[in-house]
Motif scaffolding. Structure first.
Motif, PDB file in Angstrom:
ATOM      1  N   ALA A  78     138.063 -33.923 -31.280  1.00 23.31           N
ATOM      2  CA  ALA A  78     138.555 -33.011 -30.242  1.00 23.31           C
ATOM      3  C   ALA A  78     139.015 -31.688 -30.852  1.00 23.31           C
ATOM      4  N   TYR A  79     139.650 -31.751 -32.021  1.00 25.11           N
ATOM      5  CA  TYR A  79     140.090 -30.515 -32.676  1.00 25.11           C
ATOM      6  C   TYR A  79     138.907 -29.708 -33.181  1.00 25.11           C
ATOM      7  N   ARG A  80     137.804 -30.371 -33.512  1.00 27.67           N
ATOM      8  CA  ARG A  80     136.594 -29.645 -33.893  1.00 27.67           C
ATOM      9  C   ARG A  80     136.112 -28.797 -32.727  1.00 27.67           C
ATOM     10  N   LYS A  81     136.222 -29.332 -31.504  1.00 27.91           N
ATOM     11  CA  LYS A  81     135.820 -28.568 -30.320  1.00 27.91           C
ATOM     12  C   LYS A  81     136.790 -27.418 -30.059  1.00 27.91           C
ATOM     13  N   VAL A  82     138.084 -27.677 -30.253  1.00 31.09           N
ATOM     14  CA  VAL A  82     139.096 -26.654 -29.989  1.00 31.09           C
ATOM     15  C   VAL A  82     138.913 -25.448 -30.914  1.00 31.09           C
ATOM     16  N   TYR A  83     138.668 -25.712 -32.202  1.00 27.26           N
ATOM     17  CA  TYR A  83     138.559 -24.635 -33.180  1.00 27.26           C
ATOM     18  C   TYR A  83     137.134 -24.130 -33.351  1.00 27.26           C
ATOM     19  N   GLY A  84     136.186 -24.670 -32.601  1.00 29.08           N
ATOM     20  CA  GLY A  84     134.803 -24.221 -32.683  1.00 29.08           C
ATOM     21  C   GLY A  84     134.620 -22.865 -32.032  1.00 29.08           C
ATOM     22  N   GLY A  85     133.400 -22.375 -32.100  1.00 29.57           N
ATOM     23  CA  GLY A  85     133.127 -21.067 -31.517  1.00 29.57           C
ATOM     24  C   GLY A  85     131.645 -20.823 -31.359  1.00 29.57           C
ATOM     25  N   SER A  86     131.312 -19.637 -30.962  1.00 28.95           N
ATOM     26  CA  SER A  86     129.939 -19.263 -30.686  1.00 28.95           C
ATOM     27  C   SER A  86     129.233 -18.814 -31.956  1.00 28.95           C
ATOM     28  N   LYS A  87     128.068 -19.401 -32.226  1.00 32.69           N
ATOM     29  CA  LYS A  87     127.286 -19.015 -33.388  1.00 32.69           C
ATOM     30  C   LYS A  87     126.298 -17.944 -32.983  1.00 32.69           C
ATOM     31  N   SER A  88     126.313 -16.849 -33.715  1.00 32.84           N
ATOM     32  CA  SER A  88     125.392 -15.760 -33.458  1.00 32.84           C
ATOM     33  C   SER A  88     124.044 -16.095 -34.090  1.00 32.84           C
ATOM     34  N   ASN A  89     123.000 -16.089 -33.295  1.00 29.73           N
ATOM     35  CA  ASN A  89     121.662 -16.386 -33.787  1.00 29.73           C
ATOM     36  C   ASN A  89     120.800 -15.132 -33.860  1.00 29.73           C
ATOM     37  N   GLY A  90     121.418 -14.002 -34.079  1.00 27.08           N
ATOM     38  CA  GLY A  90     120.666 -12.759 -34.158  1.00 27.08           C
ATOM     39  C   GLY A  90     120.209 -12.316 -32.783  1.00 27.08           C
ATOM     40  N   THR A  91     118.903 -12.147 -32.626  1.00 23.55           N
ATOM     41  CA  THR A  91     118.377 -11.702 -31.341  1.00 23.55           C
ATOM     42  C   THR A  91     118.228 -12.859 -30.365  1.00 23.55           C
ATOM     43  N   ARG A  92     118.325 -14.074 -30.857  1.00 17.64           N
ATOM     44  CA  ARG A  92     118.233 -15.248 -29.984  1.00 17.64           C
ATOM     45  C   ARG A  92     119.587 -15.515 -29.332  1.00 17.64           C
ATOM     46  N   PRO A  93     119.629 -16.324 -28.272  1.00 18.17           N
ATOM     47  CA  PRO A  93     120.900 -16.593 -27.584  1.00 18.17           C
ATOM     48  C   PRO A  93     121.891 -17.346 -28.476  1.00 18.17           C
ATOM     49  N   SER A  94     123.162 -17.054 -28.287  1.00 15.50           N
ATOM     50  CA  SER A  94     124.227 -17.731 -29.026  1.00 15.50           C
ATOM     51  C   SER A  94     124.472 -19.114 -28.447  1.00 15.50           C
ATOM     52  N   HIS A  95     124.970 -20.032 -29.288  1.00 15.67           N
ATOM     53  CA  HIS A  95     125.291 -21.384 -28.850  1.00 15.67           C
ATOM     54  C   HIS A  95     126.596 -21.821 -29.481  1.00 15.67           C
ATOM     55  N   PHE A  96     127.300 -22.712 -28.787  1.00 17.25           N
ATOM     56  CA  PHE A  96     128.573 -23.217 -29.283  1.00 17.25           C
ATOM     57  C   PHE A  96     128.344 -24.134 -30.480  1.00 17.25           C
ATOM     58  N   ARG A  97     129.196 -24.001 -31.499  1.00 11.40           N
ATOM     59  CA  ARG A  97     129.177 -24.871 -32.669  1.00 11.40           C
ATOM     60  C   ARG A  97     130.589 -25.364 -32.927  1.00 11.40           C
ATOM     61  N   LYS A  98     130.720 -26.625 -33.315  1.00  3.90           N
ATOM     62  CA  LYS A  98     132.027 -27.191 -33.631  1.00  3.90           C
ATOM     63  C   LYS A  98     132.526 -26.665 -34.968  1.00  3.90           C
ATOM     64  N   ALA A  99     133.839 -26.732 -35.156  1.00  3.09           N
ATOM     65  CA  ALA A  99     134.458 -26.307 -36.409  1.00  3.09           C
ATOM     66  C   ALA A  99     134.255 -27.390 -37.470  1.00  3.09           C
TER      67      ALA A  99
END
Length: 154
Positions: A78-99
């Motif tokens: 659960a803390y991995r989800k709390v501290y996770g964030g959006s990964k920048s994939n350059g020109t492709r769409p961003s997606h959530f990644r766990k910490a």
């Protein structure tokens, strides 16, 4: 002159104020050991670089202690989800990644070693009596300094 204020908890203090004060308190603890990988680790796969602040691990552990205080029985996942964030994939769409789970697990183990938290019987972690007293005392000190800074107006 430090006034003694009682009856206040971590919930009564602004999160940023508590985390900064509690991380400074953790830094003075003799039993607190930094992991040997702390200077090269990223906080998650969504980050490109390691944190710039050399005290980032103390801040993360203080934040973890506050989160365990507020919601007991929560685990590493659960803390991995709390501290996770959006990964920048350059020109492709961003997606959530766990910490990073290793950073969170190491922080929780340090808090267990200090006696602040313990494993919950139903899974996750919970605050010990000693940990609750210590964090509430720190919160009361923060409120006392804020009241003195405002001229004693309550």
């Amino acid at each position: 002159m430090q006034r003694s204020i009682t009856g206040f908890t971590v919930k009564d203090v602004a999160p940023a104020d508590f985390v900064s004060a509690y991380s400074a308190h953790l830094k003075t603890q003799e039993d607190f050991e930094l992991p040997k990988w702390v200077d090269i680790a990223k906080t998650g796969t969504h980050k490109e670089l390691a944190p710039y602040d050399p005290d980032w691990f103390y801040i993360r552990v203080a934040s973890l202690a506050r989160k365990v205080y507020l919601r007991q029985g929560t685990g590493v996942g659960a803390y991995r989800k709390v501290y996770g964030g959006s990964k920048s994939n350059g020109t492709r769409p961003s997606h959530f990644r766990k910490a990073s789970g290793g950073v969170i697990r190491a922080g929780l183990k340090q808090l267990e070693k200090l006696g602040i938290i313990e494993k919950h019987p139903n899974g996750g972690r919970r605050v010990t009596r000693k940990g609750q007293v210590e964090m509430d005392t720190k919160a009361s000190e923060i409120l006392a300094t804020q009241i003195e800074a405002t001229g004693g107006a309550e």
